[in-house]
Design an enzyme around this catalytic site. Structure first.
Site, PDB file in Angstrom:
ATOM      1  NE  ARG A 120      -3.963  -0.441   2.118  1.00 20.62           N
ATOM      2  CZ  ARG A 120      -5.061  -0.537   2.857  1.00 20.62           C
ATOM      3  NH1 ARG A 120      -5.173  -1.491   3.773  1.00 20.62           N
ATOM      4  NH2 ARG A 120      -6.038   0.330   2.710  1.00 20.62           N
ATOM      5  CB  SER A 164      -4.884   6.965   1.335  1.00 20.74           C
ATOM      6  OG  SER A 164      -5.586   6.648   2.523  1.00 20.74           O
ATOM      7  CB  SER A 165      -8.630  10.632   3.431  1.00 18.54           C
ATOM      8  OG  SER A 165      -9.173   9.436   3.975  1.00 18.54           O
ATOM      9  CD  GLN A 166      -5.952   4.634   5.585  1.00 17.88           C
ATOM     10  OE1 GLN A 166      -4.876   4.258   5.105  1.00 17.88           O
ATOM     11  NE2 GLN A 166      -6.916   3.788   5.890  1.00 17.88           N
ATOM     12  CG  ASP A 295     -13.602   0.928   3.178  1.00 20.64           C
ATOM     13  OD1 ASP A 295     -12.687   0.491   2.450  1.00 20.64           O
ATOM     14  OD2 ASP A 295     -13.386   1.598   4.198  1.00 20.64           O
TER      15      ASP A 295
END
Length: 417
Positions: A120, A164-166, A295
């Site tokens: 990832r 990714s917003s992460q 998701d």
């Protein structure tokens, strides 16, 4: 239960959805950074949440679990700690949230993981550490092994928002604790903005104030802020509720409880999506934009496969870097069951059928959301299906199969020889 045979049965009864995994990650981290003792109620110990709990323990937080609640005494900043190793298991949230936080603590932090985690993307952090000349050493992709060391310095940060917003959440959790003010600028379109709204909401609950511009592309962050201990209750998870709500849309009879109708969770969009799929389109096909709801795409694709007419689900490129290549996994397994579904670029093109045939061996791809989608699919198949690697649901919903059976699902463990 690793390999299961699922016999088509209608699901009936009441199901209370588990707590939001997204909000639980954030609440555990905020409480672990707070001065004093917090209580986090409505916690389910999925593999991902356990990874975050253990990660915060490695920074010095004292965490205990009892009766679905966590008691957390915050990590003591300023004390000297030896280097630490954090096992993220397969949790992308744990990894990406804790990498910048690790720079707040003395010593080197090593992150390890398994499954697809090493594949990832982490480039935004690599660029950040390089820009500040901080140690960052990554070995992968087969098994993640990353070592980092701080400290980050306050200032102006630029970061992509289309991977990714992460990454954004990780920085929003960290920057308020730096010794000076910072600005976080998003240089691209921000994917999964709903998750950033969740982050800001939980931060505010723990006393952290962050201002953002009207476009949500720039965040003004005062330094030297203090996380405040408190009692916090995690709301029900729309990402998991999507499976039971979709089961209803497919003819099962469930009462789904435990959801907040005013929730900021992005996957609350499942309500609107199911309404769209329930509408017949004569001439033009339905278009569903999946960019903000990666998701729930597998279960949405299942419902679309049994909805009259044609459906196109677009902007699914990020599904390729989940626990599996979720785009391929969704298409392959639904097609095996009799759906008319194909991948065109980063979209799914689906033509509804009246019934799924079943009678096939299918694979979860060791992806919890594919496994749960296949469980719901079994309720609308003509013949039983055989699911390989079903235990991956522990990542987010450890009692899923037990609840599935309580609602009438028929499960038999299968000897694969």
């Amino acid at each position: 239960m690793t390999h299961l045979t699922l016999t088509p049965k209608n699901l009936t009864g009441t199901v209370t959805v588990p707590p939001s995994k997204s909000m639980a990650h954030r609440a555990v981290i905020c409480a672990s950074l707070a001065t004093g003792r917090s209580t986090i109620k409505n916690i389910q110990l999925s593999d991902d949440i356990i990874a975050t709990i253990e990660g915060m323990r490695s920074f010095g937080a004292v965490i205990s679990y009892n009766h679905k609640a966590l008691t957390i005494d915050g990590a003591p900043f300023g004390e000297i700690f030896q280097s630490r190793t954090i096992d993220c298991n397969e949790s992308g949230s744990t990894l990406r949230f804790l990498i910048p936080l690790a720079t707040l603590f003395a010593g080197e932090t090593q992150f390890i993981g398994r499954g697809q985690l090493g594949k990832r993307p982490l480039e935004p952090y690599q660029e950040l550490f390089t820009d500040q000349s901080l140690p960052y050493h990554l070995v992968g992709p087969k098994n993640l092994h990353l070592s980092v060391k701080g400290p980050l310095t306050p200032g102006i940060y630029e970061m992509r928002g289309d991977i990714s917003s992460q990454f954004i959440t990780g920085m929003l959790l960290t920057l308020p604790l730096l010794d000076g003010d910072s600005v976080l600028k998003i240089t691209t379109h921000l994917e999964s903005k709903g998750y950033i709204d969740l982050t800001l909401s939980v931060l505010e609950s723990f006393g952290i104030v962050i201002k953002q511009d009207e476009n949500g592309q720039e965040f003004q962050i005062k330094g030297n802020q203090v996380y405040v201990a408190r009692q916090y209750e995690v709301e029900g998870d729309y990402s998991q509720a999507a499976f039971w709500l979709s089961a209803n849309a497919l003819g099962n009879t469930l009462s789904v409880t435990g959801l907040d109708s005013s929730s900021l969770q992005g996957d609350r969009a499942i309500i609107d999506v199911l309404n769209i799929l329930n509408t017949e389109f004569d001439e033009s096909e339905r278009i569903i934009d999946g960019a903000q709801i990666p998701d729930i795409i597998p279960i949405v694709a299942l419902v679309a496969s049994l909805s009259k007419g044609k459906t196109t689900i677009t902007n699914l490129e990020r599904l390729r870097i989940k626990e599996s290549d979720r785009l391929v996994a969704t298409q392959k397994e639904l097609a095996a069951l009799g759906a008319r579904i194909e991948i065109i670029g980063d979209s799914l093109l689906i033509e509804g059928v009246s019934q799924l045939a079943g009678g096939q061996d299918v694979w979860s791809h060791k992806d919890h959301r594919i496994a749960m989608m296949l469980a719901i699919a079994s309720t609308v198949c003509l013949d039983p299906i055989h699911v390989k690697d079903s235990d991956c649901v522990k990542k987010s919903y450890p009692d899923f199969w037990e609840i599935f059976q309580q609602l009438g699902g028929e499960i038999h463990e299968r000897n694969m020889g």
